[in-house]
Scaffold this active site. Structure first.
Site, PDB file in Angstrom:
ATOM      1  N   ASN A 122       0.856  -1.186   0.000  1.00 30.13           N
ATOM      2  CA  ASN A 122       0.000   0.000   0.000  1.00 30.13           C
ATOM      3  C   ASN A 122       0.885   1.226   0.000  1.00 30.13           C
ATOM      4  O   ASN A 122       1.644   1.446   0.943  1.00 30.13           O
ATOM      5  CB  ASN A 122      -0.870   0.017   1.269  1.00 30.13           C
ATOM      6  CG  ASN A 122      -1.706  -1.241   1.393  1.00 30.13           C
ATOM      7  OD1 ASN A 122      -2.741  -1.363   0.758  1.00 30.13           O
ATOM      8  ND2 ASN A 122      -1.237  -2.199   2.191  1.00 30.13           N
TER       9      ASN A 122
ATOM     10  N   GLY B 118      -8.572  -0.711  -0.323  1.00 29.16           N
ATOM     11  CA  GLY B 118      -9.473  -0.517   0.803  1.00 29.16           C
ATOM     12  C   GLY B 118     -10.316  -1.712   1.183  1.00 29.16           C
ATOM     13  O   GLY B 118     -11.121  -1.646   2.110  1.00 29.16           O
TER      14      GLY B 118
HETATM   15  P1  ADP Z   1      -7.019  -4.010  -0.970  1.00 34.13           P
HETATM   16  O1  ADP Z   1      -6.224  -3.030  -1.730  1.00 34.13           O
HETATM   17  O2  ADP Z   1      -8.478  -3.910  -1.196  1.00 34.13           O
HETATM   18  O3  ADP Z   1      -6.623  -4.044   0.489  1.00 34.13           O
HETATM   19  P2  ADP Z   1      -5.711  -6.600  -1.119  1.00 34.13           P
HETATM   20  O4  ADP Z   1      -4.935  -7.101  -2.254  1.00 34.13           O
HETATM   21  O5  ADP Z   1      -4.952  -6.250   0.096  1.00 34.13           O
HETATM   22  O6  ADP Z   1      -6.606  -5.399  -1.634  1.00 34.13           O
HETATM   23  O7  ADP Z   1      -6.813  -7.674  -0.754  1.00 34.13           O
HETATM   24  C1  ADP Z   1      -7.751  -7.478   0.281  1.00 34.13           C
HETATM   25  C2  ADP Z   1      -7.780  -8.691   1.185  1.00 34.13           C
HETATM   26  O8  ADP Z   1      -8.099  -9.860   0.428  1.00 34.13           O
HETATM   27  C3  ADP Z   1      -6.472  -8.983   1.861  1.00 34.13           C
HETATM   28  O9  ADP Z   1      -6.348  -8.259   3.056  1.00 34.13           O
HETATM   29  C4  ADP Z   1      -6.544 -10.474   2.084  1.00 34.13           C
HETATM   30  O10 ADP Z   1      -7.298 -10.759   3.243  1.00 34.13           O
HETATM   31  C5  ADP Z   1      -7.341 -10.965   0.883  1.00 34.13           C
HETATM   32  N1  ADP Z   1      -6.436 -11.392  -0.204  1.00 34.13           N
HETATM   33  C6  ADP Z   1      -5.897 -10.610  -1.160  1.00 34.13           C
HETATM   34  N2  ADP Z   1      -5.087 -11.294  -1.973  1.00 34.13           N
HETATM   35  C7  ADP Z   1      -5.099 -12.552  -1.526  1.00 34.13           C
HETATM   36  C8  ADP Z   1      -4.464 -13.757  -1.961  1.00 34.13           C
HETATM   37  N3  ADP Z   1      -3.650 -13.780  -3.006  1.00 34.13           N
HETATM   38  N4  ADP Z   1      -4.716 -14.886  -1.262  1.00 34.13           N
HETATM   39  C9  ADP Z   1      -5.538 -14.876  -0.190  1.00 34.13           C
HETATM   40  N5  ADP Z   1      -6.182 -13.779   0.255  1.00 34.13           N
HETATM   41  C10 ADP Z   1      -5.969 -12.627  -0.396  1.00 34.13           C
HETATM   42 MG    MG Z   2      -4.923  -4.711   1.316  1.00 31.52          MG
END
Ligand code: ADP
Ligand code: MG
Length: 474
Positions: free
Chosen positions: A146, A369
């Site tokens: 982030n 988010g």
């Molecule tokens: P954002 O920018 O919305 O926070 P993320 O990529 O952090 O997007 O994804 C949000 C949530 O989804 C993460 O906090 C995690 O819990 C879950 N997540 C994201 N990518 C993965 C993945 N490759 N495998 C398992 N869970 C995931």
């Molecule tokens: Mg995230």
């Protein structure tokens, strides 16, 4: 790798007693959040949701995450300075994703005009889960990094004290004494203070750019207070205020209500709903200004999911960080499988694989988010619908990380006390300051552990899914 308190979880009276101590300790320590009903008033506040007990984190993976943070700082900074890389990487995305396209247009416009500031401040948080391989050995895998508005560095500076008290009440003082101190709010403030100092005007202020709805204000106040303690003035303004009262002088110095602004720290502006036409204009004004932006728009773009996916292509890291073989190896070791859905054979192939086996993947749009990703059956349906359309290029595919669940209690106001099967996500805060070509600060500034019940595929603390936690190293 379980924490040594599985027995406690089954002792309901002890759990109940500990939970009431925990909630009061959270309130006393300042692990606070405004309520859903009154998100813009502090008359009545509540505690931010958190786990009753610290969660086990393998110490080797914890150390690995800290050890790679300075590398990630360098990488993000390098991407932000590489116009060609951003242009090439985001070319397909900005054709179909209007939000990324608008950010990109501002990026190009300020580059054409010439940047008015040579000091850059980055505050990021690299998030990981512990993937359980076939043999059950956990591995550190990055979820995302982030680069704008990475939150909870303030509140998480206070959770170790809460969990320490809970463990003592449960007769585990020895384990309580092993919880690590953690103070990202101070580390973040040191970065902001450094940028403020390099800006070079004693009377200039730091501006926190904040949302219309400010439930998480206490998290930000922790950082603000660290700045006030260093005699740096902080103001809190929204895009709307900038549109109405912000101006640039001939030297592009930014003024708000007559006050010169040295640093703009964004805790807003990362999702489309943060912007109407006026807010876009305000954003452009800030980006054009001489104020140090945290982050500048190029660094925000460096944090897109599309950039993350391109980084995993063979050779990309080598081109971005020439000569830094060891840093590249440390970074690459944290990558999960990431796949482009650009039009063409490569994208066709991975789309077909994901449709056939959706549980292996996560489908991610260019959003932040929480609550935006697609999983399982929904992933299959959406991908099936867009597989032959350029719309698919607004997404990327990622291997789904599968951590080993552990039992814990998630404490939330007005929620029944019940045990949940949980998984955790570790974030490391990175802070860096660059002046011209010289890195004058490059730090790992602390950590954040968030834990959620396994029935939620997605979502963070602000999204109401995950809760704050403290790592217990095993
Ligand atoms: P954002 O920018 O919305 O926070 P993320 O990529 O952090 O997007 O994804 C949000 C949530 O989804 C993460 O906090 C995690 O819990 C879950 N997540 C994201 N990518 C993965 C993945 N490759 N495998 C398992 N869970 C995931
Ligand atoms: Mg995230």
């Amino acid at each position: 790798m379980a924490a040594p308190w599985e027995d406690i979880l089954r002792n309901k009276p002890a759990v109940q007693e500990a939970a009431s101590v925990a909630v009061d300790a959270a309130l006393l320590e300042g692990v606070l959040m405004r309520t859903e009903r009154e998100p813009n008033a502090s008359d009545v506040v509540s505690y931010a949701p958190f786990t009753l007990l610290p969660s086990a984190v393998p110490s080797a993976l914890f150390e690995q995450a800290y050890a790679v943070q300075q590398d990630f700082n360098l990488l993000v900074d390098a991407i932000s300075q590489n116009k060609e890389f951003l242009e090439r990487t985001l070319a397909s995305t900005i054709k179909v994703d209007d939000f990324t396209a608008r950010l990109f247009r501002i990026h190009m416009q300020v580059l054409e005009e010439g940047l008015a500031q040579s000091v850059f401040l980055g505050i990021n948080r690299s998030d990981y889960m512990f993937d359980c391989g076939v043999d059950g050995t956990p591995a550190l895998k990055q979820i995302e990094i982030n680069t704008i508005a990475a939150s909870f560095g303030g509140l998480t500076s206070r959770t170790a004290a809460v969990h320490g008290q809970v463990l003592k009440v449960l007769g585990r003082s020895e384990e309580a004494s092993r919880l690590l101190p953690n103070n990202p709010s101070k580390g973040l403030a040191l970065g902001i203070a450094k940028a403020w100092e390099l800006y070079g005007s004693q009377s200039a202020v730091v501006m926190f750019l904040v949302e219309e709805v400010q439930r998480n204000i206490f998290d930000q106040r922790c950082v603000e207070n660290e700045l006030w303690n260093r005699n740096i003035r902080v103001i809190r303004k929204r895009f709307r205020d900038v549109f109405e009262k912000g101006s640039l002088d001939d030297a592009k110095r930014l003024y708000m209500d007559g006050q010169e602004v040295a640093v703009v720290y964004y805790r807003e502006g990362y999702v489309p709903k943060n912007y109407d036409q006026q807010n876009w204009e305000a954003r452009l004004l800030l980006e054009r200004s001489r104020a140090v932006k945290c982050p500048d728009i190029a660094t925000q773009l460096a944090g897109t999911k599309k950039v993350q996916q391109e980084l995993s292509r063979p050779g990309t890291l080598e081109r971005l960080l020439p000569g830094r073989t060891e840093a590249i190896a440390r970074i690459r070791a944290t990558f999960a499988g990431l796949y482009s859905l650009d039009m063409g054979e490569e994208g066709d192939k991975i789309a077909a694989t994901a449709i056939a086996d959706p549980d292996r993947f996560v489908l991610k749009p260019q959003r932040e988010g929480g609550g935006n990703n697609l999983y399982g059956e929904e992933l299959r349906q959406v991908l099936e619908k867009i597989r032959d359309s350029p719309e698919r290029t607004s997404y990327i595919l990622m291997d789904k990380i599968k951590p080993q669940p552990a039992m814990n209690y998630l404490l939330r106001a007005h929620s029944p006390l019940q045990v949940s099967e949980c998984i955790s996500e570790l974030g490391i805060f990175g802070v860096y300051v660059r002046q011209g070509k010289e890195m004058v600060m490059n730090n790992a500034a602390g950590h954040l552990l968030r834990t959620k019940a396994i029935e939620h595929a997605d979502g963070g603390v602000a999204a109401g899914v995950a809760v704050l936690d403290t790592p217990y190293l095993v």
